[in-house]
Scaffold this active site. Sequence first.
Site, PDB file in Angstrom:
ATOM      1  N   CYS A 121       0.664  -1.212   0.109  1.00 55.85           N
ATOM      2  CA  CYS A 121      -0.251  -0.112   0.210  1.00 55.85           C
ATOM      3  C   CYS A 121       0.800   1.217   0.023  1.00 55.85           C
ATOM      4  O   CYS A 121       0.418   2.191  -0.826  1.00 55.85           O
ATOM      5  CB  CYS A 121      -0.956  -0.125   1.148  1.00 55.85           C
ATOM      6  SG  CYS A 121      -0.244  -0.170   2.753  1.00 55.85           S
ATOM      7  N   HIS A 241      -2.061   1.412   7.137  1.00 55.38           N
ATOM      8  CA  HIS A 241      -2.283   1.397   5.454  1.00 55.38           C
ATOM      9  C   HIS A 241      -1.898   3.094   5.320  1.00 55.38           C
ATOM     10  O   HIS A 241      -1.840   3.699   5.751  1.00 55.38           O
ATOM     11  CB  HIS A 241      -3.826   1.425   5.387  1.00 55.38           C
ATOM     12  CG  HIS A 241      -4.244   0.804   4.012  1.00 55.38           C
ATOM     13  ND1 HIS A 241      -3.611   0.196   3.089  1.00 55.38           N
ATOM     14  CD2 HIS A 241      -4.993   1.799   3.201  1.00 55.38           C
ATOM     15  CE1 HIS A 241      -4.043   0.097   1.947  1.00 55.38           C
ATOM     16  NE2 HIS A 241      -5.126   1.112   1.835  1.00 55.38           N
ATOM     17  N   ASP A 259      -8.145   4.471  -1.719  1.00 55.46           N
ATOM     18  CA  ASP A 259      -7.240   3.204  -1.242  1.00 55.46           C
ATOM     19  C   ASP A 259      -6.911   2.256  -2.563  1.00 55.46           C
ATOM     20  O   ASP A 259      -7.765   1.686  -3.400  1.00 55.46           O
ATOM     21  CB  ASP A 259      -8.498   2.313  -0.360  1.00 55.46           C
ATOM     22  CG  ASP A 259      -7.939   1.412   0.267  1.00 55.46           C
ATOM     23  OD1 ASP A 259      -6.814   0.702  -0.040  1.00 55.46           O
ATOM     24  OD2 ASP A 259      -8.599   0.911   1.470  1.00 55.46           O
TER      25      ASP A 259
END
Length: 334
Positions: A121, A241, A259
């Site tokens: 990520c 994240h 995201d």
Amino acid sequence: MRSCLRCLQSPSSPGLRPTTISQCFKFVGSSTVRRADPRLSFSSAVSSPPPTPQRPAAPTSVKKVDTVKETFYMRPLPSHLVPFSSQDGRALFMEAMALGGMESYWKLAEQFHTQTEPAYCGLATLSMALNALQVDPRRQWKGVWRWFSEDMLDCCTPLEVVKEKGITLKDFACLVKCNGAEATMYAAEESTEEDFRRMVVEMCCTPVTPSRRGTSGSEGPSRVLVSSFSRKILGQTGDGHFACLAGYHPEKDMVLVMDTAKFKYPAFWCKLSELYAAMQPVDPVAGRPRGYVVVSRRDHADCGPRCQFTVDNTSWPGVSDHLSNRLPQVPNLL
């Protein structure tokens, strides 16, 4: 001289009879004789070649396949988070755009992609930000093109380590700097919620001026805001994240979170206060809370990638030898 049995027994055509076995072979192969006598056997005259020994088959390697007991196709978002593509998400987008809160969205949307590894990520978010800022990596990607991809971002932490553990906020800032951009890091413990809100407004609501046009001639941002947060606080599965923030709804006080783990959750709208709270838990690897980073373009006079070494007592001797002895010899080899 041995005679052919068939030639001796045949009473016809004595002038055409061969007298030896080798001549009989030629005779039988000619157009004169069409059929061979089934009673004749040449096994005593012709020896069959010895059988060719068979080599033992090479042992085949069995590839180990990782067995996963259970697999998943995405996860449902918690009810307090609004999916970007839902009816409510679209309404928030239109309202935020009318209120001037989507200035960062367009270039980020062009580079929005799915991360290639579950723990990538941070790398996916950074490559998205650098490409949106039109930072030239100054090295080849594929073919004749220079472009940022996740597998190029390994100057601070080896990719094999990132695949297992991901990266920290400090690692992210390190990667920004050694890849030709600037990073201003804000730890959540050192920034209030109002500080974070002011930064979001500044990043998402400031119109792009002609002086901020990118190298392609299109208008683009000069800075990108990246948040490092805990999914648990937002009611999602997993923990640490990274994601770019691409929009802000001033009236609803909500931010658009891009995201990159799209195999798990889509882009979503989130209350700014909830996202700020999600940055507060301590990262167990770094030993301090998470936060946010402002990624900005570097001046053209100093836009090349940089390198930063992270060493300890055991690795420093090797690095010292490389810098002191091997590296000075490179110009002589060119």
